[in-house]
Design an enzyme around this catalytic site. Structure first.
Site, mmCIF file in Angstrom:
data_model
loop_
_atom_site.group_PDB
_atom_site.id
_atom_site.type_symbol
_atom_site.label_atom_id
_atom_site.label_comp_id
_atom_site.label_asym_id
_atom_site.label_seq_id
_atom_site.Cartn_x
_atom_site.Cartn_y
_atom_site.Cartn_z
ATOM 1 N N SER A 63 2.165 22.652 81.719
ATOM 2 C CA SER A 63 0.827 22.926 81.169
ATOM 3 C C SER A 63 0.151 21.733 80.507
ATOM 4 C CB SER A 63 0.908 24.053 80.154
ATOM 5 O OG SER A 63 0.923 25.273 80.818
ATOM 6 N N LYS A 66 -2.932 20.518 82.038
ATOM 7 C CA LYS A 66 -4.198 21.251 81.883
ATOM 8 C C LYS A 66 -5.229 20.427 81.121
ATOM 9 C CE LYS A 66 -1.949 25.779 82.122
ATOM 10 N NZ LYS A 66 -1.233 26.803 81.346
ATOM 11 N N TYR A 190 -2.860 23.464 91.935
ATOM 12 C CA TYR A 190 -2.411 23.723 90.559
ATOM 13 C C TYR A 190 -0.889 23.580 90.440
ATOM 14 C CZ TYR A 190 -1.190 26.536 86.432
ATOM 15 O OH TYR A 190 -0.637 26.975 85.251
ATOM 16 N N TYR A 242 -0.553 27.644 72.590
ATOM 17 C CA TYR A 242 -0.697 29.084 72.865
ATOM 18 C C TYR A 242 -0.789 29.879 71.564
ATOM 19 C CZ TYR A 242 1.017 27.030 77.121
ATOM 20 O OH TYR A 242 1.187 26.201 78.181
ATOM 21 N N VAL A 260 5.930 24.240 79.758
ATOM 22 C CA VAL A 260 7.224 24.925 79.861
ATOM 23 C C VAL A 260 8.341 24.042 80.420
ATOM 24 C CG1 VAL A 260 6.450 27.335 79.925
ATOM 25 C CG2 VAL A 260 6.615 26.033 82.053
HETATM 26 N N1 GLN Z 1 3.237 25.949 85.913
HETATM 27 C C1 GLN Z 1 3.387 26.831 84.792
HETATM 28 C C2 GLN Z 1 2.755 28.177 85.097
HETATM 29 O O1 GLN Z 1 1.730 28.215 85.716
HETATM 30 C C3 GLN Z 1 2.752 26.225 83.590
HETATM 31 C C4 GLN Z 1 2.861 27.098 82.359
HETATM 32 C C5 GLN Z 1 3.201 26.370 81.098
HETATM 33 O O2 GLN Z 1 3.613 25.210 81.078
HETATM 34 N N2 GLN Z 1 3.084 27.056 79.994
HETATM 35 O O3 GLN Z 1 3.276 29.199 84.718
#
Ligand code: GLN
Length: 307
Positions: A63, A66, A190, A242, A260
């Site tokens: 993430s 992003k 993505y 988050y 993650v």
């Molecule tokens: N690729 C992961 C997903 O789409 C990214 C989520 C994350 O890092 N929190 O679930």
């Protein structure tokens, strides 16, 4: 400049917190990560830096990318137009929550750093499928000052094979006209972007670039405007961790973004970019050792931007 010994002590002190976490397993390939790994890299505005622990071990960016997607979309699409599709507010739900999308905010994703928001943001990046991946990858390479960043194919394939939650979010957004295009090619970009490998130094350089208003400390290259960096950092403050963004802000006082894979980048304007990697996660999906390490570092060095 901090010493390696100081940072190494911090890593050692935070290993018990790392051991309380669990590596992500909903993307099967991520379950193979080493939950005992913990590393940190500190980079100053002139590009000088120091690392400790397993800072050279790479994980997928997940993430944290992003923020690069958001910066590219800001460069390609006026903010007022973007916020008709994605707003800039916090969520208390999980990063892949479906309920928020159905019940809140007139079906707009709450912010660009949850999954629905990042997928919608990516659709605003100019270029067709494949090109969007390439453009955001090149921006990420510029932001990290590392032109060799590449995709870890196995993690990409693993997420593509199992990413039905993201498919559900994307199809829901098609049903509400947040998205108008084919879901699968967009998600392919993505998933690839989430699977780019980075180490702590890459994350520190990314954060240091944001902290410097868009100029990469390693290359001296401008990668984003100061205004766009401010916007990206503001959303990191409120949404970067988050549902724990508030707790984290109280503990550290610095903008940060987690993934993650176990990475966290934290930007301290005027002082440093910090990259931390510890693949064992807490229940919110944030690195447990990494959060502890950043909290201690911020308190000991008085890093808060809030006073
Ligand atoms: N690729 C992961 C997903 O789409 C990214 C989520 C994350 O890092 N929190 O679930």
């Amino acid at each position: 400049m901090l010493t390696e010994e100081y940072l190494q002590r911090l890593v050692d002190q935070c290993l018990p917190a790392a051991r309380q976490g669990k590596v992500a397993s909903y993307i099967p390939k991520l379950a193979e990560a080493d939950g005992n790994q913990l590393g940190v890299y500190w980079m100053e505005p002139n590009g000088a830096g120091v690392g400790a622990g397993q800072w050279q071990k790479r994980v997928t960016v997940q993430s944290i990318v992003k923020v690069a997607i958001f910066l590219q979309a800001l460069a390609d699409c006026p903010l007022e137009q973007m916020t008709q599709k994605i707003s800039l507010n916090a969520t208390a739900e999980t990063f892949n929550s479906i309920v928020d999308l159905e019940e809140k905010n007139q079906h707009r994703p709450l912010n660009p750093y949850i999954n629905s928001g990042a997928i919608a943001t990516l659709s605003l990046v100019q270029g067709g499928p494949g090109q969007r991946f390439q453009r955001v990858l090149e921006l990420l390479q510029a932001l990290t000052g590392n032109s060799r960043l590449t995709v870890e194919e196995e993690v990409y394939r693993s997420e593509k094979a199992t990413g039905d939650r993201n498919r559900a979010l994307a199809y829901f957004m098609r049903s509400t006209q947040i998205l108008s295009e084919e879901v699968e090619p967009l998600l392919d970009d993505y998933f690839r972007l989430c699977s780019v490998l980075v180490d702590c130094r890459d994350l520190a350089a990314f954060a240091a670039t944001l902290a410097k208003g868009g100029v990469d400390p390693l290359t001296g290259r401008r990668c984003a405007s100061r205004e766009h960096c401010r916007t990206a950092l503001a959303v990191m403050v409120s949404c970067g961790m988050y549902g724990q963004s508030g707790d984290f802000l109280v503990r550290t006082g610095v903008p940060a973004k987690s993934g993650v894979g176990g990475g966290i980048m934290a930007a301290v304007p005027g002082r440093a970019g910090i990259g931390v990697i510890g693949p064992a996660l807490n229940a919110t999906g944030n690195s447990s050792g990494g959060m502890e390490l950043l909290a201690r570092l911020a308190q000991q060095l008085d890093l808060s931007i809030l006073s």
